[in-house]
Write a protein that holds these residues in place. Structure first.
Motif, PDB file in Angstrom:
ATOM      1  N   TRP A   1       0.850  -1.194   0.000  1.00  0.00           N
ATOM      2  CA  TRP A   1       0.000   0.000   0.000  1.00  0.00           C
ATOM      3  C   TRP A   1       0.880   1.238   0.000  1.00  0.00           C
ATOM      4  N   PRO A   2       0.518   2.276  -0.743  1.00  0.00           N
ATOM      5  CA  PRO A   2       1.336   3.493  -0.775  1.00  0.00           C
ATOM      6  C   PRO A   2       1.404   4.186   0.590  1.00  0.00           C
ATOM      7  N   GLU A   3       2.571   4.661   0.906  1.00  0.00           N
ATOM      8  CA  GLU A   3       2.783   5.375   2.165  1.00  0.00           C
ATOM      9  C   GLU A   3       1.919   6.635   2.206  1.00  0.00           C
ATOM     10  N   GLY A   4       1.287   6.849   3.343  1.00  0.00           N
ATOM     11  CA  GLY A   4       0.488   8.050   3.547  1.00  0.00           C
ATOM     12  C   GLY A   4      -0.948   7.955   3.066  1.00  0.00           C
ATOM     13  N   VAL A   5      -1.317   6.852   2.405  1.00  0.00           N
ATOM     14  CA  VAL A   5      -2.694   6.669   1.950  1.00  0.00           C
ATOM     15  C   VAL A   5      -3.419   5.822   2.998  1.00  0.00           C
ATOM     16  N   PRO A   6      -4.563   6.286   3.494  1.00  0.00           N
ATOM     17  CA  PRO A   6      -5.284   5.503   4.505  1.00  0.00           C
ATOM     18  C   PRO A   6      -5.729   4.147   3.966  1.00  0.00           C
ATOM     19  N   THR A   7      -5.568   3.116   4.793  1.00  0.00           N
ATOM     20  CA  THR A   7      -6.042   1.786   4.428  1.00  0.00           C
ATOM     21  C   THR A   7      -7.545   1.707   4.705  1.00  0.00           C
ATOM     22  N   PHE A   8      -8.180   0.630   4.253  1.00  0.00           N
ATOM     23  CA  PHE A   8      -9.614   0.467   4.469  1.00  0.00           C
ATOM     24  C   PHE A   8      -9.928  -1.001   4.724  1.00  0.00           C
ATOM     25  N   LYS A   9     -11.079  -1.242   5.316  1.00  0.00           N
ATOM     26  CA  LYS A   9     -11.546  -2.612   5.567  1.00  0.00           C
ATOM     27  C   LYS A   9     -13.055  -2.638   5.390  1.00  0.00           C
ATOM     28  N   GLY A  10     -13.498  -3.183   4.263  1.00  0.00           N
ATOM     29  CA  GLY A  10     -14.926  -3.302   4.004  1.00  0.00           C
ATOM     30  C   GLY A  10     -15.521  -4.425   4.839  1.00  0.00           C
ATOM     31  N   LYS A  11     -16.768  -4.269   5.168  1.00  0.00           N
ATOM     32  CA  LYS A  11     -17.483  -5.309   5.907  1.00  0.00           C
ATOM     33  C   LYS A  11     -17.883  -6.429   4.955  1.00  0.00           C
ATOM     34  N   LEU A  12     -18.181  -7.586   5.511  1.00  0.00           N
ATOM     35  CA  LEU A  12     -18.626  -8.725   4.732  1.00  0.00           C
ATOM     36  C   LEU A  12     -19.899  -8.356   3.973  1.00  0.00           C
ATOM     37  N   ASN A  13     -19.910  -8.652   2.674  1.00  0.00           N
ATOM     38  CA  ASN A  13     -21.047  -8.405   1.782  1.00  0.00           C
ATOM     39  C   ASN A  13     -21.365  -6.931   1.597  1.00  0.00           C
ATOM     40  N   GLU A  14     -20.369  -6.069   1.775  1.00  0.00           N
ATOM     41  CA  GLU A  14     -20.544  -4.624   1.616  1.00  0.00           C
ATOM     42  C   GLU A  14     -19.915  -4.157   0.312  1.00  0.00           C
TER      43      GLU A  14
END
Length: 151
Positions: free
Chosen positions: A74-87
């Motif tokens: 992942w690029p430095e300084g870019v916020p990561t994300f975590k989608g919910k199941l079936n979202e």
């Protein structure tokens, strides 16, 4: 009251700001159990060439899946994300780089994707240090590296 020069400058500024967003593309990625051709647990497409400003929309075509970032890819300084199941989830490509995506429930089964933004991604060295979990994820990751090298 605007002078004629002021009106021209204001219209030009507005046109330029709108044009920047007008060229952004939306990439739609389906989350699938199978592609009907023997490939199982996959994002389709799973390798996306994008530009900064583009969006990538992960849509549920078959259940259950999620989309989330792989922090080690992942690029430095870019916020990561975590989608919910079936979202359904949409991300915006904020800067050049390689963006790794996984479906957590099917990660070891090879459900990964790669987004590449820019011709010379600044985090390209992460490709050498990242080690996917599972035989199928490792296989697909090697395919992504080969696609990237061929460009």
């Amino acid at each position: 009251m605007f002078s004629r020069f002021g009106r021209v400058a204001a219209v030009s500024l507005l046109a330029c700001s709108l044009a920047g967003n007008a060229f952004a593309e939306e990439h739609v990625v389906e989350m699938l159990n199978t592609d009907g051709e023997g490939k199982r647990m996959l994002f389709q497409p799973d390798f996306i060439k994008a530009n900064v400003g583009d969006t990538v929309k992960f849509v549920l075509a078959q259940m259950p899946h999620n989309a989330e970032s792989i922090p080690e890819l992942w690029p430095e300084g870019v916020p990561t994300f975590k989608g919910k199941l079936n979202e359904e989830i949409t991300i915006t490509i904020e800067k050049p780089g390689i963006y790794g995506i996984k479906c957590m429930p099917h990660y070891t089964m090879g459900m990964i994707a790669m987004i590449v933004a820019g011709d010379e991604p600044p985090n390209k060295d992460q490709l050498d240090t990242y080690k996917p979990k599972g035989k199928e994820s490792t296989k697909r990751f090697e395919e992504f590296k080969a696609q990237l090298a061929a460009q």
